[in-house]
Every structure is written in C-alpha cells, then in structure tokens.
Design a protein around this motif. Structure first.
Motif, PDB file in Angstrom:
ATOM      1  N   GLY A 123       0.799  -1.216   0.000  1.00 38.61           N
ATOM      2  CA  GLY A 123       0.000   0.000   0.000  1.00 38.61           C
ATOM      3  C   GLY A 123       0.831   1.265   0.000  1.00 38.61           C
ATOM      4  O   GLY A 123       0.772   2.062  -0.958  1.00 38.61           O
TER       5      GLY A 123
ATOM      6  N   LEU B 263      -2.677  -4.424  -1.206  1.00 37.53           N
ATOM      7  CA  LEU B 263      -2.693  -2.959  -1.215  1.00 37.53           C
ATOM      8  C   LEU B 263      -3.279  -2.355   0.043  1.00 37.53           C
ATOM      9  O   LEU B 263      -2.774  -1.367   0.560  1.00 37.53           O
TER      10      LEU B 263
ATOM     11  N   GLY C 242      -2.901   1.640  -0.545  1.00 37.58           N
ATOM     12  CA  GLY C 242      -2.532   1.513  -1.946  1.00 37.58           C
ATOM     13  C   GLY C 242      -3.692   1.706  -2.893  1.00 37.58           C
ATOM     14  O   GLY C 242      -3.558   2.361  -3.931  1.00 37.58           O
TER      15      GLY C 242
END
Length: 300
Positions: free
Chosen positions: A51, A225, A229
């Motif tokens: 992320g 993620l 992210g």
C-alpha cells in the motif's frame, strides 16, 4: 514541464516501477513492518506494505511525468494524501474498538455517539486531498483553457468541486475492488493504460508502472494494497482523468462513479465478476491457485 512522447512516458512508467519496488523493500525492512501483517481471504499471511509502496511510487512518478508544476502538485497531494489516510485506516482500523463501524452509515453512527472512527478520518482525508488536488489543477493552463467561460467565479468553483469528486470517487471505486489478489491493480492498469496517451499521459504512466511492478507480489499473495494503496492508485488516476476533461466530462465521470458506488451497496462486485465469464477469466489471470493457507516470508 513539456509534453512527454512515448519514450518519455515509458521512462516515467519505469520510474514508477523502480520507486514502488524500492519503497516496498524499505517498508518490509522497517522495524514496524510487523504492524502491517494481515491474514487474507484465504487465510494466508500477507503484508500491507504494498500500500504505502504504491502510494509513493505512483505519486512521485506521476509528478515526474506531469505536464505542469500545478499538475505535479495535484498528483503528489492526491497520491500521498490518500495513501497516508488509507494507511492510518489500515493500522488503526484493525483495532477491536474500530471494527464495529462498517460502511459510511456506520461511521456516521459512531460519530453521533461521539466516536471518530479511522474510516471517517480516511473518508474526510481522501475528500480533502481531492479538493486540494482539484484546486491545484485549476491553475494548469490546459485545464483553464478547457473551462472556457466557466473559468471565473462560481463556474470555477463548480469545476473544482467536480474535479475533487472525480479524484475522491475514483479512489473509492478502486478501493471497493480491492477484495481479491490483483483485482484493484488490474483495474488500475486497464484504466491507466489508455490515459497514458496525450499531453497529460505522464500523470497516468507513473501509476501504471508502479501498479505493474507490484502486481506479481499481489497475485502471489505475498502482499496486498489495503486502503493505502487502493486509495492512492485511484486518486492519482482520478487526477489524470480530471486533468484531461472539462466540466461536462468531469460531471459525466462523477455520475458514473456515483452510480457504481451506489450499486456496490446493493450488489456484490465479486459475485458479478464470478458470473461473467470474461471478467472471471481476467480476474483470475495470474492468481495463485487456491489451496491450504501458507505463510508469506517476503513481499518481493
């Protein structure tokens, strides 16, 4: 900053890939990396390090490829800002007292009780990042030209609000897709690839490169993620969308984003994908086969 040709956009994409990979190594090697360990939907141990790595790689490379200083600032604010509040939600939102609030309605209910949830902080933060990014874009000469007579007064204010909605809405939509390995990154690549053409193409080329670099780790269930992210990727791509559209285009995009967000409250995107052969094949492409849960030892 000048318009980048194909070679320039490829260099920007490469910079995004290198920055994302370097950031991923740095985050996984940090003393607080253990705080980012999570269990995914199949019970495998993964890290959320992808992320912040994507946020850094996408935002910095987009700024590098931006057609103007104003657009570069918009990309940095949208990507780093959305990634930061997303990371806050990833870390703080995992605490027991935060898990009871689900969805926007849940966060508002908690606020009425006097509690500020990490999810509400994220929503407000992404919205603020989108507003600042759209305000910066308003100083870009190309964006001003597309506004035409709406370039002053209330017309400009409406255009900025529409731009902020596009940035925040795209961030939210990509986040809604981040439910299976690689899904959000594939969506980002599908959206970002065509946006990489034209004068504002460098804004999308950076995120495309960063997303491509992290896709193997995401598909391999070594990293994911998280909100950090997914929000960052969507926000920077939202800047690329806003940078190439005028008021009418932004309004149309925002309407589409709102419709998809509303639909997500009633329909499971995962079920729709599973029931649609083409989407299902694309969704599963490159993904690690199902099986017993395993332990990830590296995000690289």
């Amino acid at each position: 900053m000048k318009r980048a040709g194909l070679a320039g956009r490829l260099l920007v994409a490469g910079a995004g890939a290198l920055a994302a990979r370097a950031a991923l190594r740095a985050v996984t090697a940090s003393p607080r990396a253990a705080e980012l360990e999570r269990t995914n939907f199949r019970g495998r141990n993964v890290t959320l390090a992808a992320g912040p790595a994507l946020a850094v790689g996408a935002a910095t490379a987009a700024a590098l490829g931006a057609p103007s200083v104003a657009a570069a600032g918009a990309a940095l604010v949208a990507g780093i800002g959305s990634g930061a509040v997303g990371l806050y939600d990833d870390v703080v939102g995992a605490r027991p007292e935060q898990k009871s609030a689900k969805g926007f309605a849940g966060h508002l209910a908690a606020l009425r009780e006097g509690r500020v949830t990490s999810g509400l902080v994220k929503i407000a933060g992404v919205g603020a990042a989108g507003l600042v990014a759209a305000t910066l874009l308003a100083a870009d000469p190309d964006v001003r030209a597309r506004r035409g007579r709406r370039g002053r007064g209330s017309g400009r204010a409406v255009d900025v609000l529409l731009g902020a909605g596009v940035v925040a809405g795209t961030a939210n939509l990509v986040n809604l897709l981040d439910l299976r390995p690689g899904r959000a990154l594939k969506a980002g690549l599908l959206l970002g690839a065509p946006l990489s053409a034209g004068r504002s193409g460098g804004l999308a080329a950076g995120p495309v490169g960063a997303a491509a670099a992290l896709l193997p780790a995401d598909l391999g269930e070594r990293a994911m993620l998280g909100d950090s992210g997914a929000n960052a990727l969507g926000a920077v791509l939202g800047v690329a969308l806003a940078a190439r559209t005028g008021p009418v285009g932004r309004a149309g995009i925002l309407a589409g984003l709102a419709a998809l967000t509303a639909a997500s409250e009633k329909v499971s995107f995962t079920q729709v994908i599973q029931k649609t052969p083409v989407l299902r094949e694309l969704d599963e492409l490159g993904r690690r086969p199902g099986g017993p849960a395993g332990t990830a030892t590296s995000a690289s």
